[in-house]
Design a protein around this motif. Sequence first.
Motif, PDB file in Angstrom:
ATOM      1  N   MET A   5       0.827  -1.201   0.000  1.00 14.29           N
ATOM      2  CA  MET A   5       0.000   0.000   0.000  1.00 14.29           C
ATOM      3  C   MET A   5       0.868   1.260   0.000  1.00 14.29           C
ATOM      4  SD  MET A   5      -2.983   1.243  -0.171  1.00 14.29           S
ATOM      5  CE  MET A   5      -4.208   0.107   0.368  1.00 14.29           C
ATOM      6  N   SER A   6       1.907   1.293   0.808  1.00 13.81           N
ATOM      7  CA  SER A   6       2.782   2.470   0.816  1.00 13.81           C
ATOM      8  C   SER A   6       3.513   2.621  -0.516  1.00 13.81           C
ATOM      9  CB  SER A   6       3.772   2.399   1.977  1.00 13.81           C
ATOM     10  OG  SER A   6       4.634   1.292   1.852  1.00 13.81           O
ATOM     11  N   PHE A   7       3.860   1.505  -1.142  1.00 14.13           N
ATOM     12  CA  PHE A   7       4.514   1.506  -2.449  1.00 14.13           C
ATOM     13  C   PHE A   7       3.630   2.175  -3.500  1.00 14.13           C
ATOM     14  CE2 PHE A   7       5.127  -0.706  -6.524  1.00 14.13           C
ATOM     15  CZ  PHE A   7       6.482  -0.554  -6.731  1.00 14.13           C
ATOM     16  N   LEU A   8       2.402   1.718  -3.593  1.00 20.07           N
ATOM     17  CA  LEU A   8       1.489   2.243  -4.615  1.00 20.07           C
ATOM     18  C   LEU A   8       1.047   3.671  -4.333  1.00 20.07           C
ATOM     19  CD1 LEU A   8      -0.725  -0.906  -5.208  1.00 20.07           C
ATOM     20  CD2 LEU A   8       0.991   0.047  -6.742  1.00 20.07           C
ATOM     21  N   MET A   9       0.645   3.937  -3.106  1.00 22.53           N
ATOM     22  CA  MET A   9       0.129   5.258  -2.777  1.00 22.53           C
ATOM     23  C   MET A   9       1.217   6.329  -2.867  1.00 22.53           C
ATOM     24  SD  MET A   9      -3.055   5.012  -2.421  1.00 22.53           S
ATOM     25  CE  MET A   9      -3.306   6.677  -1.880  1.00 22.53           C
ATOM     26  N   SER A  10       2.411   6.029  -2.425  1.00 21.79           N
ATOM     27  CA  SER A  10       3.479   7.028  -2.513  1.00 21.79           C
ATOM     28  C   SER A  10       3.810   7.341  -3.961  1.00 21.79           C
ATOM     29  CB  SER A  10       4.723   6.570  -1.755  1.00 21.79           C
ATOM     30  OG  SER A  10       5.262   5.400  -2.345  1.00 21.79           O
ATOM     31  N   PHE A  11       3.749   6.334  -4.832  1.00 23.94           N
ATOM     32  CA  PHE A  11       4.008   6.594  -6.250  1.00 23.94           C
ATOM     33  C   PHE A  11       2.916   7.472  -6.860  1.00 23.94           C
ATOM     34  CE2 PHE A  11       3.548   5.588 -10.780  1.00 23.94           C
ATOM     35  CZ  PHE A  11       4.777   6.039 -11.222  1.00 23.94           C
ATOM     36  N   VAL A  12       1.679   7.135  -6.612  1.00 26.67           N
ATOM     37  CA  VAL A  12       0.563   7.900  -7.171  1.00 26.67           C
ATOM     38  C   VAL A  12       0.583   9.342  -6.666  1.00 26.67           C
ATOM     39  CG1 VAL A  12      -1.959   8.116  -7.171  1.00 26.67           C
ATOM     40  CG2 VAL A  12      -0.895   5.889  -7.555  1.00 26.67           C
ATOM     41  N   ILE A  13       0.800   9.528  -5.380  1.00 23.78           N
ATOM     42  CA  ILE A  13       0.800  10.878  -4.814  1.00 23.78           C
ATOM     43  C   ILE A  13       2.002  11.677  -5.305  1.00 23.78           C
ATOM     44  CG2 ILE A  13       0.996  12.173  -2.655  1.00 23.78           C
ATOM     45  CD1 ILE A  13      -0.714   9.891  -1.400  1.00 23.78           C
ATOM     46  N   PHE A  20       5.655  13.986 -14.358  1.00 24.27           N
ATOM     47  CA  PHE A  20       6.760  13.182 -14.887  1.00 24.27           C
ATOM     48  C   PHE A  20       8.013  14.051 -14.998  1.00 24.27           C
ATOM     49  CE2 PHE A  20       3.175  10.636 -16.474  1.00 24.27           C
ATOM     50  CZ  PHE A  20       3.589   9.380 -16.058  1.00 24.27           C
ATOM     51  N   VAL A  21       8.774  14.108 -13.925  1.00 22.86           N
ATOM     52  CA  VAL A  21      10.017  14.881 -13.905  1.00 22.86           C
ATOM     53  C   VAL A  21      11.198  13.925 -13.973  1.00 22.86           C
ATOM     54  CG1 VAL A  21       9.051  16.849 -12.657  1.00 22.86           C
ATOM     55  CG2 VAL A  21      10.011  14.954 -11.373  1.00 22.86           C
ATOM     56  N   ASP A  22      12.371  14.484 -14.230  1.00 20.90           N
ATOM     57  CA  ASP A  22      13.569  13.648 -14.389  1.00 20.90           C
ATOM     58  C   ASP A  22      13.911  12.850 -13.134  1.00 20.90           C
ATOM     59  OD1 ASP A  22      13.928  14.416 -17.009  1.00 20.90           O
ATOM     60  OD2 ASP A  22      15.292  16.060 -16.497  1.00 20.90           O
ATOM     61  N   ASN A  23      13.715  13.425 -11.972  1.00 22.08           N
ATOM     62  CA  ASN A  23      14.077  12.734 -10.734  1.00 22.08           C
ATOM     63  C   ASN A  23      12.862  12.125 -10.024  1.00 22.08           C
ATOM     64  OD1 ASN A  23      13.018  15.223 -10.059  1.00 22.08           O
ATOM     65  ND2 ASN A  23      14.372  15.534  -8.315  1.00 22.08           N
ATOM     66  N   LEU A  24      11.865  11.706 -10.804  1.00 23.70           N
ATOM     67  CA  LEU A  24      10.646  11.122 -10.237  1.00 23.70           C
ATOM     68  C   LEU A  24      10.946   9.898  -9.371  1.00 23.70           C
ATOM     69  CD1 LEU A  24       7.533  10.927 -10.026  1.00 23.70           C
ATOM     70  CD2 LEU A  24       7.608   9.515 -12.098  1.00 23.70           C
ATOM     71  N   ILE A  25      11.789   9.018  -9.841  1.00 25.51           N
ATOM     72  CA  ILE A  25      12.106   7.792  -9.090  1.00 25.51           C
ATOM     73  C   ILE A  25      12.756   8.132  -7.759  1.00 25.51           C
ATOM     74  CG2 ILE A  25      13.382   5.602  -9.121  1.00 25.51           C
ATOM     75  CD1 ILE A  25      10.996   5.704 -11.053  1.00 25.51           C
ATOM     76  N   SER A  26      13.674   9.061  -7.764  1.00 26.10           N
ATOM     77  CA  SER A  26      14.345   9.470  -6.534  1.00 26.10           C
ATOM     78  C   SER A  26      13.351  10.075  -5.532  1.00 26.10           C
ATOM     79  CB  SER A  26      15.446  10.474  -6.861  1.00 26.10           C
ATOM     80  OG  SER A  26      16.006  10.989  -5.683  1.00 26.10           O
ATOM     81  N   LEU A  27      12.498  10.960  -6.017  1.00 30.98           N
ATOM     82  CA  LEU A  27      11.475  11.569  -5.149  1.00 30.98           C
ATOM     83  C   LEU A  27      10.519  10.518  -4.613  1.00 30.98           C
ATOM     84  CD1 LEU A  27      10.635  14.726  -7.278  1.00 30.98           C
ATOM     85  CD2 LEU A  27      11.879  14.667  -5.098  1.00 30.98           C
ATOM     86  N   TRP A  28      10.136   9.591  -5.486  1.00 30.56           N
ATOM     87  CA  TRP A  28       9.187   8.551  -5.089  1.00 30.56           C
ATOM     88  C   TRP A  28       9.785   7.620  -4.032  1.00 30.56           C
ATOM     89  CZ3 TRP A  28       9.103   3.410  -7.845  1.00 30.56           C
ATOM     90  CH2 TRP A  28       8.193   2.543  -7.250  1.00 30.56           C
ATOM     91  N   LEU A  29      11.023   7.201  -4.219  1.00 28.59           N
ATOM     92  CA  LEU A  29      11.642   6.300  -3.247  1.00 28.59           C
ATOM     93  C   LEU A  29      11.806   6.970  -1.884  1.00 28.59           C
ATOM     94  CD1 LEU A  29      14.279   4.472  -5.472  1.00 28.59           C
ATOM     95  CD2 LEU A  29      12.093   3.581  -4.601  1.00 28.59           C
ATOM     96  N   LYS A  30      12.103   8.252  -1.886  1.00 28.04           N
ATOM     97  CA  LYS A  30      12.184   8.996  -0.625  1.00 28.04           C
ATOM     98  C   LYS A  30      10.810   9.036   0.048  1.00 28.04           C
ATOM     99  CE  LYS A  30      13.670  13.415   1.237  1.00 28.04           C
ATOM    100  NZ  LYS A  30      14.211  14.741   0.938  1.00 28.04           N
ATOM    101  N   ALA A  31       9.773   9.317  -0.738  1.00 30.11           N
ATOM    102  CA  ALA A  31       8.407   9.345  -0.205  1.00 30.11           C
ATOM    103  C   ALA A  31       7.982   7.957   0.266  1.00 30.11           C
ATOM    104  CB  ALA A  31       7.438   9.863  -1.268  1.00 30.11           C
ATOM    105  N   TRP A  32       8.380   6.924  -0.471  1.00 35.10           N
ATOM    106  CA  TRP A  32       8.011   5.558  -0.103  1.00 35.10           C
ATOM    107  C   TRP A  32       8.644   5.162   1.231  1.00 35.10           C
ATOM    108  CZ3 TRP A  32       9.988   0.520  -2.768  1.00 35.10           C
ATOM    109  CH2 TRP A  32       9.301  -0.580  -2.264  1.00 35.10           C
ATOM    110  N   GLY A  33       9.890   5.529   1.431  1.00 35.09           N
ATOM    111  CA  GLY A  33      10.550   5.227   2.701  1.00 35.09           C
ATOM    112  C   GLY A  33       9.814   5.850   3.872  1.00 35.09           C
ATOM    113  N   PHE A  34       9.439   7.096   3.726  1.00 35.62           N
ATOM    114  CA  PHE A  34       8.695   7.769   4.782  1.00 35.62           C
ATOM    115  C   PHE A  34       7.309   7.146   4.972  1.00 35.62           C
ATOM    116  CE2 PHE A  34       5.860  11.146   6.291  1.00 35.62           C
ATOM    117  CZ  PHE A  34       6.471  11.418   7.510  1.00 35.62           C
TER     118      PHE A  34
END
Length: 61
Positions: A5-13, A20-34
């Motif tokens: 749930m945190s994986f999917l919701m953090s990506f969507v949010i 779609f920015v260049d550092n989307l994956i980096s931002l998403w992984l940081k959000a997912w960790g939190f």
Amino acid sequence: MALLMSFLMSFVITLFNVGFVDNLISLWLKAWGFAFVVAFPTVTLVAPVVNKLTRLFVAQD
């Protein structure tokens, strides 16, 4: 449950907030960790309460 749930919701949010920015994956992984740090204890504490409430409202045969 908390992991998925945190994986999917953090990506969507994250995608919704920054697009779609260049550092989307980096931002998403940081959000997912939190999100996971919040989601795991929440699920651990809330799941027993939800199970009890479900048993009260759902008839067992």
